[in-house]
Scaffold this motif. Sequence first.
Motif, PDB file in Angstrom:
ATOM      1  N   ASN A 253       0.821  -1.211   0.000  1.00  0.00           N
ATOM      2  CA  ASN A 253       0.000   0.000   0.000  1.00  0.00           C
ATOM      3  C   ASN A 253       0.855   1.262   0.000  1.00  0.00           C
ATOM      4  N   SER A 254       2.004   1.213   0.656  1.00  0.00           N
ATOM      5  CA  SER A 254       2.907   2.367   0.593  1.00  0.00           C
ATOM      6  C   SER A 254       3.441   2.559  -0.825  1.00  0.00           C
ATOM      7  N   ARG A 255       3.604   1.441  -1.574  1.00  0.00           N
ATOM      8  CA  ARG A 255       4.051   1.536  -2.958  1.00  0.00           C
ATOM      9  C   ARG A 255       2.988   2.195  -3.832  1.00  0.00           C
ATOM     10  N   ILE A 256       1.708   1.985  -3.488  1.00  0.00           N
ATOM     11  CA  ILE A 256       0.628   2.662  -4.219  1.00  0.00           C
ATOM     12  C   ILE A 256       0.801   4.173  -4.111  1.00  0.00           C
ATOM     13  N   ILE A 257       1.081   4.656  -2.899  1.00  0.00           N
ATOM     14  CA  ILE A 257       1.244   6.092  -2.686  1.00  0.00           C
ATOM     15  C   ILE A 257       2.468   6.608  -3.439  1.00  0.00           C
ATOM     16  N   THR A 258       3.568   5.850  -3.392  1.00  0.00           N
ATOM     17  CA  THR A 258       4.794   6.260  -4.090  1.00  0.00           C
ATOM     18  C   THR A 258       4.576   6.333  -5.590  1.00  0.00           C
ATOM     19  N   THR A 259       3.915   5.311  -6.144  1.00  0.00           N
ATOM     20  CA  THR A 259       3.669   5.297  -7.589  1.00  0.00           C
ATOM     21  C   THR A 259       2.737   6.419  -8.004  1.00  0.00           C
ATOM     22  N   SER A 260       1.695   6.660  -7.230  1.00  0.00           N
ATOM     23  CA  SER A 260       0.773   7.756  -7.542  1.00  0.00           C
ATOM     24  C   SER A 260       1.484   9.096  -7.491  1.00  0.00           C
ATOM     25  N   ASP A 261       2.400   9.242  -6.541  1.00  0.00           N
ATOM     26  CA  ASP A 261       3.165  10.490  -6.440  1.00  0.00           C
ATOM     27  C   ASP A 261       4.062  10.675  -7.663  1.00  0.00           C
ATOM     28  N   GLU A 262       4.677   9.586  -8.133  1.00  0.00           N
ATOM     29  CA  GLU A 262       5.527   9.692  -9.325  1.00  0.00           C
ATOM     30  C   GLU A 262       4.711  10.074 -10.555  1.00  0.00           C
ATOM     31  N   MET A 263       3.496   9.538 -10.664  1.00  0.00           N
ATOM     32  CA  MET A 263       2.646   9.894 -11.792  1.00  0.00           C
ATOM     33  C   MET A 263       2.213  11.353 -11.719  1.00  0.00           C
TER      34      MET A 263
END
Length: 272
Positions: A253-263
């Motif tokens: 779930n933390s990776r979801i936040i990281t990926t969304s931030d990169e997008m």
Amino acid sequence: MLRSMYSGVSGMKGFQTKLDVIGNNIANVNTTGFKSSRVMFKDILSQMSAGATAPTDESGGSNAKQIGLGVSIGSIDTLHLAGSAMTTNNPTDLRIDGDGFFAVALESGAEPGNVFLTRAGDFHVDGGGNLVNSDGLFVLNTDSEAINIPQGSSFSIGSDGTVSIRDAEGEVDAENRLAVVVVRNPEGLEKAGGNLYRVGQNAMGPEIEITLEADEANAMAGSIVAGQLEMSNVDLTGEFTEMITAQRGFQANSRIITTSDEMLQEVVNLKR
């Protein structure tokens, strides 16, 4: 894109709660009469982007299009499974072989609302001759009274909870019977600390009433085994497996936040 970030946050909060519960279970792996808990998740209401259509003679139907909004805690259940038995040969150590609970209270003759339930049978005889738990709460009999053992007398506790007190000549001069309470919904009990449970509104039905009178016809109450204690029902193998699951879920779930931030960063960089 922002919805995915909030979904990730809800997932991280959920797995943090799961880890809190697992940590408490492991901390109480050697607590007498402790019952482990588990966390169950449920999804949050989904956002409808397009509704379903029914099939007609001219065209087929279509399904609804929904976007999930994350996860929340569905329940935190207490698993009232029996723990393993530990033999101590101490006559005041008691174990219930069944689904019943011991009844204890701060005062003798307590009202049902002031009675606590417990599976921890590590009892003692205090300076006044009363049978109490480790915190000094009175162990109640079927009349909701404290059990008193006169000084100098010997006693035994039978499988039906009968406390036989013998004088110096070996004659039985008094008999009490330990109260064994059967709860309709044990998961409705609320943990009150100190190995005690408080009767919640969903434990006994709409009218909360603790019946201390033993029901011989109800085999669910169980029998009492003197000289034994019920240990914690925590399964360390299962708890550590669940801990790994919670850790990986938190990381995902933390990776979801990281990926969304990169997008989002890529969108911002379009201006350049």
